[in-house]
Design an enzyme around this catalytic site. Structure first.
Site, short mmCIF file in Angstrom:
data_model
loop_
_atom_site.label_atom_id
_atom_site.label_comp_id
_atom_site.label_asym_id
_atom_site.label_seq_id
_atom_site.Cartn_x
_atom_site.Cartn_y
_atom_site.Cartn_z
N SER A 21 65.28 66.29 24.84
CA SER A 21 65.53 67.51 25.63
C SER A 21 64.29 68.38 25.80
O SER A 21 64.39 69.60 25.88
CB SER A 21 66.67 68.34 25.00
OG SER A 21 67.85 67.59 24.91
N ASP A 78 69.36 64.34 35.70
CA ASP A 78 67.95 64.47 36.06
C ASP A 78 67.69 64.06 37.51
O ASP A 78 66.74 64.54 38.13
CB ASP A 78 67.07 63.63 35.14
CG ASP A 78 66.67 64.37 33.87
OD1 ASP A 78 66.53 65.61 33.93
OD2 ASP A 78 66.51 63.73 32.82
N GLU A 155 66.77 52.05 20.97
CA GLU A 155 67.36 51.77 22.27
C GLU A 155 66.31 51.72 23.39
O GLU A 155 66.50 51.03 24.40
CB GLU A 155 68.41 52.82 22.63
CG GLU A 155 69.61 52.85 21.70
CD GLU A 155 69.41 53.80 20.52
OE1 GLU A 155 70.40 54.10 19.83
OE2 GLU A 155 68.26 54.25 20.31
N LYS A 193 51.33 73.47 15.33
CA LYS A 193 51.07 72.24 14.60
C LYS A 193 50.97 71.07 15.57
O LYS A 193 51.88 70.83 16.37
CB LYS A 193 52.17 71.98 13.57
CG LYS A 193 52.18 72.98 12.41
CD LYS A 193 50.92 72.85 11.56
CE LYS A 193 50.95 73.78 10.35
NZ LYS A 193 49.71 73.66 9.54
N THR A 194 49.89 70.32 15.46
CA THR A 194 49.66 69.18 16.35
C THR A 194 50.09 67.85 15.74
O THR A 194 50.10 66.83 16.42
CB THR A 194 48.17 69.07 16.72
OG1 THR A 194 47.41 68.78 15.54
CG2 THR A 194 47.66 70.38 17.33
N GLN A 198 50.55 63.92 17.27
CA GLN A 198 49.72 62.82 16.80
C GLN A 198 50.58 61.63 16.38
O GLN A 198 50.30 60.47 16.72
CB GLN A 198 48.84 63.26 15.63
CG GLN A 198 47.81 64.33 15.98
CD GLN A 198 47.06 64.80 14.75
OE1 GLN A 198 46.68 64.01 13.89
NE2 GLN A 198 46.84 66.10 14.65
N VAL A 247 58.73 78.91 30.75
CA VAL A 247 58.62 79.82 31.89
C VAL A 247 60.02 80.30 32.27
O VAL A 247 61.01 79.66 31.94
CB VAL A 247 57.96 79.12 33.10
CG1 VAL A 247 56.48 78.87 32.84
CG2 VAL A 247 58.67 77.82 33.45
N CYS A 388 86.13 70.99 44.59
CA CYS A 388 86.85 69.83 44.05
C CYS A 388 88.12 70.30 43.32
O CYS A 388 89.07 70.73 43.96
CB CYS A 388 85.94 69.01 43.16
SG CYS A 388 86.56 67.32 42.86
N MET A 391 89.22 73.67 44.49
CA MET A 391 90.03 73.73 45.70
C MET A 391 91.47 73.31 45.40
O MET A 391 92.43 73.91 45.91
CB MET A 391 89.45 72.82 46.78
CG MET A 391 90.37 72.65 47.98
SD MET A 391 89.67 71.64 49.28
CE MET A 391 91.11 70.72 49.80
N HIS A 514 81.42 68.17 46.93
CA HIS A 514 80.52 68.89 46.02
C HIS A 514 79.26 69.35 46.77
O HIS A 514 78.23 68.65 46.76
CB HIS A 514 80.14 68.01 44.84
CG HIS A 514 81.25 67.77 43.88
ND1 HIS A 514 81.46 68.56 42.77
CD2 HIS A 514 82.24 66.83 43.87
CE1 HIS A 514 82.52 68.11 42.11
NE2 HIS A 514 83.02 67.07 42.77
N GLU A 516 77.14 71.53 46.06
CA GLU A 516 76.01 71.84 45.17
C GLU A 516 75.01 70.69 45.08
O GLU A 516 73.82 70.90 44.78
CB GLU A 516 76.50 72.22 43.78
CG GLU A 516 77.10 71.10 42.94
CD GLU A 516 78.59 70.87 43.15
OE1 GLU A 516 79.22 70.24 42.28
OE2 GLU A 516 79.12 71.31 44.19
#
Length: 566
Positions: A21, A78, A155, A193-194, A198, A247, A388, A391, A514, A516
């Site tokens: 995520s 995505d 996986e 912390k890197t 690494q 952001v 959907c 409605m 839909h 959207e």
């Protein structure tokens, strides 16, 4: 002087490490936008490492929304980001799961296509993965491939092995590996912390993949010293360490990447020369509208899966787009429909809002609360948008409380009810499998001349994406019309009701599809733009004092609030 390179499709592979995520999909989509602005033809695909053939049967609480493409594929959310950023439709070929890969391989084995060979992960599974990547390359300059999961997950190993092989096959100069990691800030130590980055790169290198670019998620600016350290220990150029700071809006990310030269570096690495510099003026203007709106509006999304906002990811984005069209910020409250147990409680909660949207869903839980919420919106003039299931609950509410059919319901929820105003589609009567069998994808819809939606769209016929099994029962259509409901959108053969509206209501629209899924930040969907416009008018009509009074009456409503600017 070396001869010019033969033009062929280039590939950008995006992997993730440390934790899940982190936003690989947003990073891939943002890079895609920058390459599109440079005049390249770009598509983006995602490999998901789960064994489901597609996410269509997965719980929204686990997986978030199912994004549906024009060709009827049920895909990962995505892919919605991909379409919204690059403003190009994707298809079934752009989302491939482990389940589909194995299904294809086993099907070929059963047909004898492997000529008696022992079928193995290498080469048969990896070859199938590579074939999927080649399939989307047609007519594209660049294919961006996101590998789901996190490096180290068992996986994901076949996909990582496949892209390692693929780069060798197409030539190292034709592929770029981008690795997205987390650079956490440890408050007790007072420093970033890197080491996780690494270790993540080390895991990737053990597989045989050396990243060309690192994108580092962080909640604060990374110093040049930290970037140099990451570059040194991860074996990348200093300029190839890209900061991905948090952001307010995801639509700012392409701008931040461009400022750091990510698109320039990728193009140089791929040998794509002579392309124009990106003109991000319109994109910057859009981001400014999100960050500095002239006013704000409050929208209640009354749904079944409100505990996880990703369940309605495209709805949230489309509402934000509607705000962009009106130069308004949209404050969304995710309201569980289960809470509406009485008319008083319903009014107490919804009086705080300027508009209400009821989204899609399946199953009977929470439907009673949706019906109560729709009744409140219809009777009080609160702008209402039903999508959907939204409605369908509006149809049930109208039948019960306007037409007097108290026993009306959907045959999905109450098979034995006396008036099933929502019923299973004829084409679904004998379907038994669950996966990929609904009415899916884009279908045309005729709009009634002079209707509200015809004016909103400005067209006589539209095409929208669907995902459902149940429809308005044709047995009750004449009765609905007699009681004042306008069936303003029908399938071309007039066999299916696609849109309903109330002409005497300030804004009351329900659609079976839909919308959207087709909204873009640069091209807000007309229904969402009109809905937010109506909500702004509602806010203005009742005055700020009324809005403030409504806010006081919200009580202890269990809602989750997110800003339109995020």
């Amino acid at each position: 002087m070396a001869p010019p390179r033969q033009q062929q499709t280039r590939y950008v592979f995006v992997t993730g490490g440390v934790v899940s995520s982190l936003g690989k999909g947003i990073a891939a989509a943002s890079l895609g936008r920058l390459l599109v602005e440079r005049g390249l033809k770009v598509t983006i695909m995602k490999f998901d490492p789960y064994l489901n053939v597609d996410p269509g049967t997965m719980s929204p609480f686990q997986h978030g929304e199912v994004y549906v493409t024009d060709d009827g594929a049920e895909t990962d959310l995505d892919l919605g980001h991909y379409e919204r950023f690059i403003d190009r439709p994707v298809s079934q070929d752009n989302n491939v799961t482990t389940g589909r890969i194995y299904l294809n391989v086993i099907t070929k084995e059963r047909r004898g296509e492997y000529l008696g060979s022992t079928v193995q992960v290498i080469p048969h599974i990896t070859d199938e993965i590579k074939s999927a990547m080649k399939k989307v390359a047609v007519d594209n300059d660049v294919v961006i491939v996101e590998i789901g999961g996190t490096v180290g997950d068992i996986e994901s190993l076949p996909f990582l092995e496949a892209i390692r092989q693929f780069r060798q096959e197409i030539g190292r100069e034709n592929a770029v590996f981008i690795h997205l990691t987390l650079v956490p800030f440890i408050s007790a130590a007072g420093e970033v912390k890197t080491k996780p980055t690494q270790h993540s790169v080390r895991d990737l290198m053990e597989i045989g993949i050396q990243p060309d670019v690192l994108i580092c998620r962080t909640d604060r600016a990374l110093s040049e010293e930290v970037k140099r350290k990451i570059a040194l220990f991860c074996n990348v150029d200093e300029g190839a360490v890209i900061e991905a700071r948090d952001v307010p809006s995801i639509y700012e990310i392409p701008l931040r990447f461009h400022e750091q030269g990510l698109d320039e570096r990728v193009m140089l690495r791929l040998g794509i020369l002579g392309k124009r510099s990106p003109d991000l003026t319109a994109w910057r203007d859009m981001v400014q509208r999100i960050r500095h709106p002239k006013e704000r509006v409050k929208i209640a999304v009354v749904g079944k899966y409100t505990q996880l906002a990703d369940s309605y990811k495209s709805v949230a984005e489309a509402l934000s787009h509607g705000g962009i069209a009106n130069n308004a910020g949209v404050d969304i409250s995710w309201v569980s429909s289960d809470m509406f147990t009485s008319a008083e409680r319903t009014a107490e909660v919804l009086n705080a809002y300027d508009g209400m949207l009821v989204p899609g869903g399946f199953g009977v839980r929470g439907v009673g609360g949706m019906v109560a919420a729709v009744r409140h919106a219809r009777e009080t003039g609160l702008p209402f948008f039903g999508i959907c299931l939204g409605m369908q609950t509006a149809i049930i509410e109208f039948a019960r409380n306007v037409m007097g059919l108290e026993g009306s319901d959907s045959s999905e929820f109450a098979p034995e009810c006396p008036d099933p105003v929502i019923s299973l589609m004829e084409s679904q009567q004998h379907v038994t499998d669950m996966g990929g069998t609904m009415r899916l994808g884009a279908y045309p819809c005729k709009l009634a001349p002079g209707s509200k939606v015809a004016k909103i769209y400005g067209e006589a016929q539209i095409s929208e994406r669907h995902r459902h099994r149940y429809e308005v029962s044709n047995k009750y259509r004449d009765a609905f019309v007699r009681h004042g409901l306008v069936l303003s959108g029908l399938s071309p053969d007039e066999s299916l009701v696609e849109i309903v509206e109330l002409p005497d209501h300030p804004w009351y629209v329900g659609c079976q599809f839909h919308p959207e899924l087709k909204s873009r930040p640069t091209r807000p969907h007309p229904l969402f733009a009109s809905f937010i416009e109506a909500a702004l008018a509602r806010k203005k009509s009742r005055g700020e004092s009324g809005a403030q009074q409504g806010a006081k009456t919200r009580g202890d409503a269990p809602v989750m609030v997110s800003s339109g600017a995020r």
